[in-house]
Design a protein around this motif. Structure first.
Motif, PDB file in Angstrom:
ATOM      1  N   ARG A 167       0.827  -1.200   0.000  1.00  0.00           N
ATOM      2  CA  ARG A 167       0.000   0.000   0.000  1.00  0.00           C
ATOM      3  C   ARG A 167       0.867   1.259   0.000  1.00  0.00           C
ATOM      4  O   ARG A 167       2.065   1.205   0.220  1.00  0.00           O
ATOM      5  N   ARG A 168       0.204   2.373  -0.260  1.00  0.00           N
ATOM      6  CA  ARG A 168       0.842   3.693  -0.237  1.00  0.00           C
ATOM      7  C   ARG A 168       2.018   3.774  -1.210  1.00  0.00           C
ATOM      8  O   ARG A 168       3.053   4.375  -0.914  1.00  0.00           O
ATOM      9  N   ARG A 169       1.867   3.145  -2.358  1.00  0.00           N
ATOM     10  CA  ARG A 169       2.883   3.212  -3.404  1.00  0.00           C
ATOM     11  C   ARG A 169       2.209   3.479  -4.740  1.00  0.00           C
ATOM     12  O   ARG A 169       1.119   2.971  -5.008  1.00  0.00           O
TER      13      ARG A 169
ATOM     14  N   ASP B  75      -4.951  -2.429 -11.391  1.00  0.00           N
ATOM     15  CA  ASP B  75      -4.339  -1.907 -10.165  1.00  0.00           C
ATOM     16  C   ASP B  75      -3.973  -0.436 -10.318  1.00  0.00           C
ATOM     17  O   ASP B  75      -4.132   0.347  -9.373  1.00  0.00           O
TER      18      ASP B  75
ATOM     19  N   ARG C 110      -5.414   2.386  -7.876  1.00  0.00           N
ATOM     20  CA  ARG C 110      -4.530   3.240  -7.081  1.00  0.00           C
ATOM     21  C   ARG C 110      -4.680   4.711  -7.474  1.00  0.00           C
ATOM     22  O   ARG C 110      -4.607   5.597  -6.618  1.00  0.00           O
TER      23      ARG C 110
ATOM     24  N   LEU D  97      -7.741   6.003  -5.764  1.00  0.00           N
ATOM     25  CA  LEU D  97      -7.477   6.272  -4.351  1.00  0.00           C
ATOM     26  C   LEU D  97      -6.647   7.544  -4.175  1.00  0.00           C
ATOM     27  O   LEU D  97      -6.883   8.335  -3.252  1.00  0.00           O
TER      28      LEU D  97
END
Length: 298
Positions: free
Chosen positions: A141-143, A243, A247, A250
């Motif tokens: 996460r957070r990438r 993906d 992402r 998000l």
């Protein structure tokens, strides 16, 4: 707009349909059929190639999507035993005891020969599985998607090397006359050298009556693994596109949320301050004639 759960379900269906590696069916010759029963021959060699390629595919998938531990697996999840190649499915999840029902353990069952009346626990499954639990690349996460690309490319390159290594090992094994496994070093250009053992099932010269013209295991391996590589590349492309979109969504929602937070603190705060200041003007005394009350008409 379709809900996110629909897209996730659709992606799961696509991955499930592509879960089985390509196997090129071939009618075994009489000599290969008889030799496969003893563990050596064309039929046994094809079976060994298919199993190793399938394992490499599942290893690659576990690097991408991760592999949960047996105790955390849900009902209907499948595992493979490394020793005898049996396939197991989880049929029951452990539950704690309640006043109305007793506690239930985790249960794994198989329809493989010799295991139809056998049940395994999570511990048994962890000891026998051929893929160790790990966290997948897509679970990070957070990438940003661009930060995952080097790791995905390396994972796919590793799959290519391992499949190429398999076919080279088959080529070496088909020239071994001894029935026992031999220690060899497989060298592939651009890949690490691998010290391993030959495949006894593919020691074709050790079987009496077999002829080189009855089949070409190396060509079979190359065709099968090439099809596997192409399909995995297509699936990886699909997953990366999904993906990346997820992402990006998000990221946009996070930026928009931060913007609304700033708008509330800055814009609305400024408007509130302006209203307070305008209200304060009513208390300022007036020193011009226009401020005087107009005279009565009387």
């Amino acid at each position: 707009m379709l809900p996110l759960s629909f897209h996730i379900g659709s992606l799961g269906i696509l991955l499930t349909l592509a879960a089985t590696p390509t196997v090129y069916a071939a009618t075994p010759t009489p000599s290969s059929a008889s030799s496969s029963s003893s563990g050596v021959g064309y039929g046994a060699c094809r079976t060994e190639i298919d199993w190793i390629a399938w394992k490499e595919q599942r290893e690659f998938r576990s690097v991408l999507f991760g592999q949960t531990a047996a105790e955390k697996a849900l009902v209907s999840e499948v595992r493979f035993a490394n020793e005898d190649k049996s396939i197991w499915i989880k049929t029951q999840v452990a539950t704690s005891s309640m006043s109305s029902s007793p506690a239930k353990p985790d249960i794994w069952e198989s329809v493989a020969e010799g295991y139809k009346s056998t049940t395994w626990t999570d511990t048994d499954m962890e000891d026998a599985t051929d893929i160790v639990p790990r966290k997948g690349i897509f679970a990070v996460r957070r990438r940003l998607p661009t930060e995952l690309i080097p790791h995905l490319a390396q994972a796919y390159r590793t799959l290519e090397c391992r499949l190429e290594n398999l076919c080279r090992l088959v080529q070496i094994s088909t020239n071994i006359k001894d029935s026992d496994a031999q220690d060899v070093t497989v060298k592939i250009l651009g890949c690490l050298d691998v010290e391993t053992q030959t495949l006894p099932a593919c020691h074709l010269p050790s079987v009496q009556g077999t002829l080189p013209t009855q089949g070409n295991m190396w060509a079979y391996c190359m065709a099968m693994t090439e099809s596997l590589r192409v399909r995995e590349a297509q699936i990886l492309k699909l997953v990366v596109e999904y993906d990346s979109g997820y992402r990006s969504g998000l990221q946009f929602s996070g930026i928009f949320r931060a913007f609304l937070g700033q708008m509330r603190g800055v814009v609305l705060g400024s408007m509130r301050s302006a209203t307070t200041m305008i209200t304060a003007f009513s208390r300022v005394p007036c020193f011009i004639a226009a401020c005087d009350d107009s005279p009565d008409g009387s």
